[in-house]
Design a protein around this motif. Structure first.
Motif, mmCIF file in Angstrom:
data_model
loop_
_atom_site.group_PDB
_atom_site.id
_atom_site.type_symbol
_atom_site.label_atom_id
_atom_site.label_comp_id
_atom_site.label_asym_id
_atom_site.label_seq_id
_atom_site.Cartn_x
_atom_site.Cartn_y
_atom_site.Cartn_z
ATOM 1 N N ALA A 65 19.000 -58.034 58.607
ATOM 2 C CA ALA A 65 19.347 -57.128 57.410
ATOM 3 C C ALA A 65 18.055 -57.241 56.518
ATOM 4 O O ALA A 65 17.263 -58.284 56.654
ATOM 5 C CB ALA A 65 20.494 -57.412 56.855
ATOM 6 N N THR A 66 18.012 -56.516 55.524
ATOM 7 C CA THR A 66 17.111 -56.750 54.459
ATOM 8 C C THR A 66 17.853 -56.340 53.171
ATOM 9 O O THR A 66 18.877 -55.941 53.114
ATOM 10 C CB THR A 66 16.066 -55.430 54.529
ATOM 11 N N SER A 67 17.082 -56.764 51.996
ATOM 12 C CA SER A 67 17.592 -56.801 50.957
ATOM 13 C C SER A 67 16.580 -56.428 49.875
ATOM 14 O O SER A 67 15.493 -57.214 49.813
ATOM 15 C CB SER A 67 18.437 -58.084 50.420
ATOM 16 N N THR A 81 22.834 -58.006 48.030
ATOM 17 C CA THR A 81 23.337 -57.007 48.843
ATOM 18 C C THR A 81 22.389 -56.527 49.949
ATOM 19 O O THR A 81 21.257 -56.420 49.776
ATOM 20 C CB THR A 81 23.455 -55.689 47.852
ATOM 21 N N ILE A 82 22.895 -56.354 51.268
ATOM 22 C CA ILE A 82 22.331 -55.822 52.280
ATOM 23 C C ILE A 82 23.052 -54.762 52.825
ATOM 24 O O ILE A 82 23.787 -54.000 52.015
ATOM 25 C CB ILE A 82 22.292 -56.933 53.390
ATOM 26 N N GLN A 83 22.563 -54.261 54.078
ATOM 27 C CA GLN A 83 23.199 -53.028 54.597
ATOM 28 C C GLN A 83 24.675 -53.254 54.843
ATOM 29 O O GLN A 83 25.026 -54.278 55.327
ATOM 30 C CB GLN A 83 22.390 -52.595 55.829
ATOM 31 N N THR A 84 25.292 -51.935 54.925
ATOM 32 C CA THR A 84 26.800 -52.027 55.352
ATOM 33 C C THR A 84 26.960 -52.002 56.863
ATOM 34 O O THR A 84 25.911 -51.894 57.462
ATOM 35 C CB THR A 84 27.523 -50.956 54.777
ATOM 36 N N LYS A 86 27.278 -54.798 58.843
ATOM 37 C CA LYS A 86 26.477 -55.497 59.874
ATOM 38 C C LYS A 86 27.464 -56.485 60.516
ATOM 39 O O LYS A 86 28.687 -56.886 60.152
ATOM 40 C CB LYS A 86 25.590 -56.481 58.782
ATOM 41 N N SER A 115 31.700 -55.962 54.592
ATOM 42 C CA SER A 115 31.101 -55.044 55.681
ATOM 43 C C SER A 115 30.939 -53.608 55.110
ATOM 44 O O SER A 115 29.980 -52.995 55.052
ATOM 45 C CB SER A 115 31.830 -54.892 56.709
ATOM 46 N N GLY A 118 28.214 -54.249 51.667
ATOM 47 C CA GLY A 118 27.114 -54.891 52.026
ATOM 48 C C GLY A 118 27.053 -56.147 51.223
ATOM 49 O O GLY A 118 25.767 -56.676 51.173
ATOM 50 N N THR A 137 14.156 -60.635 53.866
ATOM 51 C CA THR A 137 14.692 -60.258 55.174
ATOM 52 C C THR A 137 15.810 -61.406 55.706
ATOM 53 O O THR A 137 15.588 -62.539 55.534
ATOM 54 C CB THR A 137 13.641 -60.456 56.186
#
Length: 366
Positions: A65-67, A81-84, A86, A115, A118, A137
């Motif tokens: 993921a990225t943030s 906070t990253i992408q949902t 995952k 999830s 995120g 990352t």
């Protein structure tokens, strides 16, 4: 799954063998059907497995993921906070790496992940680099950080968990052959290393500190209790027992200076052109004076040692007085005491014979 080959089928062009071949062909069909169905099942299984593998490959980005959460590089709990959606779960190990500068990173274990939103929380135990960064990352990483962690050269420097290890976690000794001391105490370590104080190593003495800034002589170092003969040495203002003569000590120059004395080979001159009071530094010298006279100070003021000898020379034509303060001055060979007179160009010698008594003798003395 192997399939048995079918026999030659019947043909209307071969009427003579039609019945025989038809019978043989029809008899083989049941076995063929069974084998063909088994092969179909096996092929379907391969297809299902391939589909699963393809799905796994497609879903692999679910563990990265990225943030854009702004975080300062450091240990402890980090929230970002990253992408949902995952495929991350509590307990997995991840590395949070600066997207622009990979040398800045944080490594730790996931303690929470939602999830649907995120929201990710990581307990960071290792870091590299520094700064506050807002482009990260996130990816799965191998577990590490612990009492059984493998430390790789250059992986990270001075982690807090390593420097805070308690003594209870450290046991045993490293042998001398392997670069250790083979001991658990300072005294035992010195023995193991062959550094026994007083035997292999000089015991500490505060006096040694005063020698640290001294220049080491090219020749033999002069001792303090042993007997040594010095040659070619310069003694500056030497003193024996504070200036008193000591018959047990010898300073010689080719045997021309008597044993038990520290002085001059000649009689150095102290030239004066006005009245002068004798000083301790005049011992062994001669006072050449043109006018003003000589004063011998009282023993209470200047304590000349018994045996002190000073020569007086009147360098002028007029007579000069030789006076003494409170103590006694005797003229040798007479009963005369007190002040004396030294005629022009006269020469006299003073010798201190007692604590408060001097004796004078010479030519032109009255």
């Amino acid at each position: 799954m192997p399939i048995t080959a079918l026999p030659t089928p019947p043909s209307r062009t071969d009427a003579a063998n039609f019945n025989t071949r038809a019978e043989s062909f029809l008899s083989a069909l049941p076995t063929f059907v069974t084998q063909a169905n088994a092969l179909a099942s096996e092929a379907n299984g391969y297809a299902a497995n391939a589909a699963t593998s393809a799905a796994t490959a497609v879903n692999a980005p679910g563990t990265s993921a990225t943030s854009t959460t702004s975080l300062a590089v450091g240990t402890g709990s980090k929230s970002l906070t990253i992408q949902t959606g995952k495929a991350l779960v509590v307990g997995q190990w991840v590395t949070i790496t600066s997207t622009a500068t990979p040398a800045n990173w944080m490594h730790g274990q996931i303690t929470a992940y939602t999830s649907g939103t995120g929201a990710l929380v990581v307990n960071v135990g290792m870091t590299a680099g520094s700064g506050t960064i807002a482009a990260w990352t996130v990816g799965l990483a191998a577990p590490s950080q612990g009492t059984n962690a493998l430390l790789a050269t250059g992986s990270y420097a001075d982690p807090a968990w390593l420097t805070s290890l308690s003594a209870a976690k450290l046991a045993g000794t490293v042998s001398v052959a392997n670069g250790g001391t083979g001991a658990t105490t300072a005294a035992a370590a010195r023995t193991s290393l062959g550094l026994v104080i007083g035997t292999n190593v000089q015991a500490y003495n505060a006096a040694l500190t005063s020698w640290s800034g001294k220049t080491v002589p090219a020749g033999v170092v002069v001792g303090t209790t042993d007997s040594q003969t010095l040659s070619g040495k310069t003694l500056t203002s030497p003193a024996i027992n504070g200036g008193a003569l000591n018959a047990a000590s010898t300073v010689s120059d080719s045997g021309t200076i008597a044993t038990g004395s520290v002085g001059f080979r000649g009689v150095p001159q102290n030239s004066k052109t006005a009245g002068y009071t004798l000083a301790l530094t005049d011992i062994g010298k001669h006072i050449s004076i043109t006018t003003g006279g000589i004063v011998i100070p009282a023993n209470g003021a200047v304590a000349f040692p018994i045996g002190a000898t000073i020569v007086l020379y009147n360098a002028g034509a007029s007579s000069q007085s030789i006076t003494i303060t409170t103590d006694t001055l005797r003229q040798a060979g007479t009963a005369n005491t007190g002040a004396r007179t030294l005629d022009g160009y006269g020469l006299a010698t003073l010798v201190k014979v007692a604590a408060t008594t001097w004796v004078i003798t010479g030519a032109g003395l009255s």
